[in-house]
Design a protein around this motif. Sequence first.
Motif, PDB file in Angstrom:
ATOM      1  N   ASP A   1       0.818  -1.212   0.000  1.00 50.69           N
ATOM      2  CA  ASP A   1       0.000   0.000   0.000  1.00 50.69           C
ATOM      3  C   ASP A   1       0.854   1.265   0.000  1.00 50.69           C
ATOM      4  O   ASP A   1       0.505   2.261  -0.653  1.00 50.69           O
ATOM      5  CB  ASP A   1      -0.949   0.004   1.199  1.00 50.69           C
ATOM      6  CG  ASP A   1      -2.033  -1.065   1.091  1.00 50.69           C
ATOM      7  OD1 ASP A   1      -2.161  -1.702   0.015  1.00 50.69           O
ATOM      8  OD2 ASP A   1      -2.743  -1.278   2.101  1.00 50.69           O
ATOM      9  N   ALA A   2       1.978   1.228   0.715  1.00 52.02           N
ATOM     10  CA  ALA A   2       2.867   2.392   0.734  1.00 52.02           C
ATOM     11  C   ALA A   2       3.446   2.635  -0.667  1.00 52.02           C
ATOM     12  O   ALA A   2       3.518   3.780  -1.127  1.00 52.02           O
ATOM     13  CB  ALA A   2       3.981   2.199   1.760  1.00 52.02           C
ATOM     14  N   LYS A   3       3.836   1.549  -1.319  1.00 53.09           N
ATOM     15  CA  LYS A   3       4.380   1.678  -2.675  1.00 53.09           C
ATOM     16  C   LYS A   3       3.328   2.234  -3.623  1.00 53.09           C
ATOM     17  O   LYS A   3       3.611   3.135  -4.418  1.00 53.09           O
ATOM     18  CB  LYS A   3       4.884   0.321  -3.165  1.00 53.09           C
ATOM     19  CG  LYS A   3       5.544   0.384  -4.515  1.00 53.09           C
ATOM     20  CD  LYS A   3       6.104  -0.963  -4.921  1.00 53.09           C
ATOM     21  CE  LYS A   3       6.784  -0.846  -6.282  1.00 53.09           C
ATOM     22  NZ  LYS A   3       7.374  -2.114  -6.696  1.00 53.09           N
ATOM     23  N   ALA A   4       2.105   1.724  -3.521  1.00 57.70           N
ATOM     24  CA  ALA A   4       1.020   2.194  -4.394  1.00 57.70           C
ATOM     25  C   ALA A   4       0.714   3.672  -4.169  1.00 57.70           C
ATOM     26  O   ALA A   4       0.357   4.387  -5.103  1.00 57.70           O
ATOM     27  CB  ALA A   4      -0.239   1.359  -4.164  1.00 57.70           C
ATOM     28  N   ALA A   5       0.881   4.132  -2.938  1.00 52.71           N
ATOM     29  CA  ALA A   5       0.592   5.529  -2.607  1.00 52.71           C
ATOM     30  C   ALA A   5       1.832   6.414  -2.734  1.00 52.71           C
ATOM     31  O   ALA A   5       1.757   7.616  -2.461  1.00 52.71           O
ATOM     32  CB  ALA A   5       0.039   5.623  -1.191  1.00 52.71           C
ATOM     33  N   ASN A   6       2.957   5.806  -3.124  1.00 58.73           N
ATOM     34  CA  ASN A   6       4.218   6.533  -3.227  1.00 58.73           C
ATOM     35  C   ASN A   6       4.582   7.208  -1.892  1.00 58.73           C
ATOM     36  O   ASN A   6       4.939   8.388  -1.844  1.00 58.73           O
ATOM     37  CB  ASN A   6       4.174   7.561  -4.367  1.00 58.73           C
ATOM     38  CG  ASN A   6       5.560   8.002  -4.772  1.00 58.73           C
ATOM     39  OD1 ASN A   6       6.525   7.250  -4.631  1.00 58.73           O
ATOM     40  ND2 ASN A   6       5.672   9.231  -5.255  1.00 58.73           N
ATOM     41  N   VAL A   7       4.470   6.407  -0.830  1.00 59.41           N
ATOM     42  CA  VAL A   7       4.754   6.887   0.524  1.00 59.41           C
ATOM     43  C   VAL A   7       5.889   6.066   1.107  1.00 59.41           C
ATOM     44  O   VAL A   7       5.934   4.842   0.940  1.00 59.41           O
ATOM     45  CB  VAL A   7       3.493   6.730   1.428  1.00 59.41           C
ATOM     46  CG1 VAL A   7       3.807   7.002   2.886  1.00 59.41           C
ATOM     47  CG2 VAL A   7       2.386   7.634   0.935  1.00 59.41           C
ATOM     48  N   ARG A   8       6.799   6.736   1.782  1.00 60.51           N
ATOM     49  CA  ARG A   8       7.883   6.053   2.489  1.00 60.51           C
ATOM     50  C   ARG A   8       7.521   5.968   3.962  1.00 60.51           C
ATOM     51  O   ARG A   8       7.195   6.978   4.589  1.00 60.51           O
ATOM     52  CB  ARG A   8       9.192   6.818   2.328  1.00 60.51           C
ATOM     53  CG  ARG A   8      10.371   6.152   3.027  1.00 60.51           C
ATOM     54  CD  ARG A   8      11.677   6.868   2.725  1.00 60.51           C
ATOM     55  NE  ARG A   8      11.664   8.245   3.154  1.00 60.51           N
ATOM     56  CZ  ARG A   8      12.177   8.682   4.313  1.00 60.51           C
ATOM     57  NH1 ARG A   8      12.728   7.845   5.155  1.00 60.51           N
ATOM     58  NH2 ARG A   8      12.133   9.963   4.605  1.00 60.51           N
TER      59      ARG A   8
END
Length: 113
Positions: free
Chosen positions: A20-27
């Motif tokens: 989900d973090a990757k999909a949202a471009n969140v680290r």
Amino acid sequence: MCGWDIGQCTPEIAERVVRDAKAANVRVCAVWAGVPRPAEWNFTGGPVTLGLVPEEYRAERIDALKKWADFAVWVHAPAIITHCGFIPENLTDPAYPGVVEAIREVALYCEQL
């Protein structure tokens, strides 16, 4: 995802967080590492219930923090965050050495991950 429920500290949930973090471009910068209850978030009950200070809950809470540290590794977060409790300000307080040792144990565990 909230780090209060140690039951959520699983590789499967970590995989979901990573996806989900990757999909949202969140680290993910850190994981909130909550510890088992009781916990009173105030200045009357807090000093005797929060963090690693209450000796009767300390071992279980150290274990929980180590599990959250593992979870942080799984989600590629470089840190865990927690409330260590109301650490005695007086270094001669009999509770002080045990709290410091508990924090040291968790820190050394994190360091070796």
